[in-house]
Design an enzyme around this catalytic site. Structure first.
Site, short mmCIF file in Angstrom:
data_model
loop_
_atom_site.label_atom_id
_atom_site.label_comp_id
_atom_site.label_asym_id
_atom_site.label_seq_id
_atom_site.Cartn_x
_atom_site.Cartn_y
_atom_site.Cartn_z
N ASN A 23 10.93 46.91 8.88
CA ASN A 23 10.60 45.53 8.53
C ASN A 23 9.50 45.44 7.47
O ASN A 23 9.46 44.49 6.69
CB ASN A 23 10.22 44.74 9.78
CG ASN A 23 11.45 44.44 10.64
OD1 ASN A 23 12.58 44.60 10.18
ND2 ASN A 23 11.23 44.04 11.88
N ARG A 122 18.30 30.89 13.44
CA ARG A 122 17.17 31.43 12.70
C ARG A 122 16.92 30.56 11.47
O ARG A 122 17.29 30.90 10.35
CB ARG A 122 17.42 32.89 12.35
CG ARG A 122 17.53 33.72 13.60
CD ARG A 122 17.82 35.17 13.35
NE ARG A 122 16.63 35.95 13.00
CZ ARG A 122 16.65 37.27 12.90
NH1 ARG A 122 17.75 37.94 13.09
NH2 ARG A 122 15.54 37.92 12.59
N ASP A 305 11.52 42.45 19.72
CA ASP A 305 12.39 43.57 19.31
C ASP A 305 12.38 44.73 20.32
O ASP A 305 13.13 45.68 20.15
CB ASP A 305 11.96 44.10 17.93
CG ASP A 305 12.42 43.19 16.80
OD1 ASP A 305 13.09 42.19 17.09
OD2 ASP A 305 12.10 43.48 15.63
N ARG A 397 21.55 50.08 11.29
CA ARG A 397 20.79 49.18 10.43
C ARG A 397 19.30 49.47 10.47
O ARG A 397 18.58 49.20 9.51
CB ARG A 397 20.98 47.72 10.87
CG ARG A 397 22.33 47.11 10.52
CD ARG A 397 22.34 45.64 10.86
NE ARG A 397 21.06 45.06 10.47
CZ ARG A 397 20.56 43.95 10.94
NH1 ARG A 397 21.20 43.27 11.85
NH2 ARG A 397 19.40 43.50 10.54
C1 UD1 Z 1 11.16 39.17 11.99
C2 UD1 Z 1 11.74 40.56 12.17
C3 UD1 Z 1 12.55 40.64 13.45
C4 UD1 Z 1 11.70 40.17 14.64
C5 UD1 Z 1 11.06 38.81 14.36
C6 UD1 Z 1 10.07 38.39 15.44
C7 UD1 Z 1 12.03 41.30 9.88
C8 UD1 Z 1 12.98 41.62 8.79
N1 UD1 Z 1 12.57 40.84 11.02
O1 UD1 Z 1 12.27 38.28 11.89
O2 UD1 Z 1 12.95 41.99 13.64
O3 UD1 Z 1 12.53 40.05 15.77
O4 UD1 Z 1 10.34 38.85 13.11
O5 UD1 Z 1 9.07 39.34 15.57
O6 UD1 Z 1 10.83 41.48 9.76
N2 UD1 Z 1 11.40 30.11 12.78
C9 UD1 Z 1 11.53 28.77 12.46
N3 UD1 Z 1 11.52 28.40 11.13
C10 UD1 Z 1 11.40 29.32 10.13
C11 UD1 Z 1 11.27 30.68 10.47
C12 UD1 Z 1 11.27 31.04 11.81
O7 UD1 Z 1 11.63 27.91 13.35
O8 UD1 Z 1 11.39 28.94 8.96
C13 UD1 Z 1 11.39 30.52 14.21
C14 UD1 Z 1 12.55 31.44 14.58
O9 UD1 Z 1 13.70 30.71 14.92
C15 UD1 Z 1 11.98 32.21 15.73
C16 UD1 Z 1 10.49 32.31 15.39
O10 UD1 Z 1 10.24 31.31 14.41
O11 UD1 Z 1 12.10 31.47 16.92
C17 UD1 Z 1 10.06 33.64 14.85
O12 UD1 Z 1 10.89 34.00 13.76
P1 UD1 Z 1 10.36 34.92 12.56
O13 UD1 Z 1 9.04 35.49 12.93
O14 UD1 Z 1 10.47 34.15 11.29
O15 UD1 Z 1 11.44 36.08 12.56
P2 UD1 Z 1 12.05 36.81 11.31
O16 UD1 Z 1 11.04 36.88 10.20
O17 UD1 Z 1 13.39 36.25 11.03
#
Ligand code: UD1
Length: 430
Positions: A23, A122, A305, A397
């Protein structure tokens, strides 16, 4: 289609070395295009998501060169396009990091909407909110996110949810905006600190990464650097939990023990021995592990994770454990597979209730996503008899040479592609 075949029942023993954090690599590779000078990145994990990111970077005209194993050189001077499209891009969620990187550098980006693991809704509203606050016009049309600005101006941004992706993306764009940006309620994961350190090594001015307030003073240009990616805390954790679940004794090397504290604490709580060294942790599993309760939280809480892998450890622990998944709503898809292997688990909403059983038994199962797939591998290592795991491309992956590393610890696991190879494996291990 490739699958894993596993003969369980062998405690893992020995030493294993952990690779660079997937990540962190995804953010850093995207950020590497923000300079016209050459960037050398070391400790890049050779996993499918990273290869897709490199393909995307090449696809827009940047030069990508593998110097030797796990070292990559990127030069973004020849970028001719700010449109990142193509089937492969949709396969990884982190392709969205190219929006922040391209928007920061060229003030324009068009990136296909991200895919990645299907672990729940997401949204990307926080990314959008951040880019808009910096002055960009952001639209989602025809399956693309399109962002453009005549100039980016630093702003005070408060994230409504703690998001790893939004924090990194906004940090990248703000690194080349005019003036000061403050991101409040920022995520604090180790890979946010890593991306920030990398950007600073390229000449950015970012302070506070790793806390919930990040302060960025924009700079007009970034320069080349050489940078080594931090160890993968989730790969390390997966081996820690595999050692615990199989009653093994494994030295997990090339890690940052501080990043593993939430995992170490839980393993100690359920009865394992964990020894910490400067850059290694040793996990000694024990018989009759105890049950516990887990709630997934942003860092430094228990990582989502690692939730499926923990469920496998608890599946054969004594008593009842409760796992609450508070980050993604669809992260219990492995439960049906684990039940097929004899687990006693019920899911109610975002809570899984696990009644520990004496033993798991091998079965034919499918990996539903990356981390759940890794969890099923651990279940196969624990179970009596043979387990076949399909859809292992999910696992590939994010884990480099997973089968080879497990084999080096004594696991009986093989990647097979035909019935003949399955029979051969069974003959060899029986
Ligand atoms: C990253 C990691 C993933 C990990 C996750 C949480 C990478 C490539 N992936 O995913 O492996 O499981 O962090 O530690 O680094 N959310 C919103 N709006 C947004 C963005 C997020 O509501 O614009 C919410 C999501 O639905 C989720 C939470 O915020 O409930 C956390 O998501 P986020 O930390 O953004 O995860 P990723 O960056 O997608």
């Amino acid at each position: 289609m490739e699958q894993y075949i596993i003969k369980g029942g062998q405690p893992l023993k020995g030493e294993v070395s952990i690779g660079g954090a997937k990540n962190a690599a995804l953010g850093i590779l995207a950020a590497a295009i923000m300079t016209d000078e050459t960037v050398t990145i070391e400790n890049v994990p050779d996993v499918r998501d990273v290869r897709v990111m490199l393909q995307a970077i090449e696809g827009i005209g940047a030069k990508v060169k593998y110097v030797y194993n796990n070292t990559v050189q990127i030069n973004g001077k020849s970028i001719s396009d700010v449109r990142v499209d193509g089937e492969y891009v949709k396969r990884i969620r982190a392709s969205y990091y190219l929006i922040g990187a391209l928007l920061g550098k060229y003030k324009k980006a068009e990136v296909a909407l991200p895919g990645g693991c299907n672990i729940g809704t997401r949204p990307i509203d926080q990314h959008k909110k951040g880019f808009e606050a910096l002055g960009a016009d952001v639209r989602i049309e025809y399956g693309m996110i399109k962002a453009s600005a005549s100039r980016l101006k630093g702003r005070h941004i408060y994230l409504d949810v703690v998001s790893v992706g939004a924090t990194i993306n906004i940090m990248m764009a703000a690194a080349m905006a005019e003036g000061k940006t403050i991101i409040e309620n920022a995520a604090k994961e180790p890979h946010i600190v890593d991306v920030s350190n990398f950007l600073n090594a390229m000449g950015a001015n970012i302070k506070g990464a790793g806390t919930d307030v990040i302060r960025i003073t924009g700079v007009p240009r970034l320069h080349g650097t050489t940078y080594s990616i931090i160890p993968d805390q989730i790969e390390a954790g997966t081996f820690m939990f595999a050692a615990a679940a199989t009653g093994g004794d494994v030295m997990i090397k090339d890690v940052i023990p501080k990043h593993l504290e939430a995992l170490t604490a839980k393993l100690v709580e359920i009865g394992c021995d964990v020894e910490e060294f400067d850059d290694a942790v040793r996990v000694i599993g024990k018989k009759n592990l105890k049950s516990t309760n887990i709630k997934t939280l942003p860092y430094p809480g228990f990582p989502t994770d690692m939730q499926p892998q923990m469920a496998v450890v608890l599946a054969t622990a004594r008593g009842t454990s409760v796992i609450t998944e508070s980050i993604f709503e669809n992260r219990f898809k492995y439960v049906d597979e684990l039940v097929r292997m004899g687990g006693n688990i019920k899911v109610e909403g975002n809570v899984a209730i696990i009644d520990g059983v004496e033993r798991l038994t091998g079965a034919s199962v499918c990996a539903p996503d990356l981390r759940a797939g890794a969890a099923l591998v651990i279940a196969g290592l624990v179970a009596d008899g043979y387990t076949q795991i399909e859809d292992i491309y999910y696992i590939q992956r994010g884990y480099e040479a997973f089968d080879k590393k497990l084999q080096s610890l004594g696991a009986r696991i093989e990647t097979v592609d035909s019935d003949k190879e399955i029979q051969k494996f069974k003959m060899q291990v029986c």
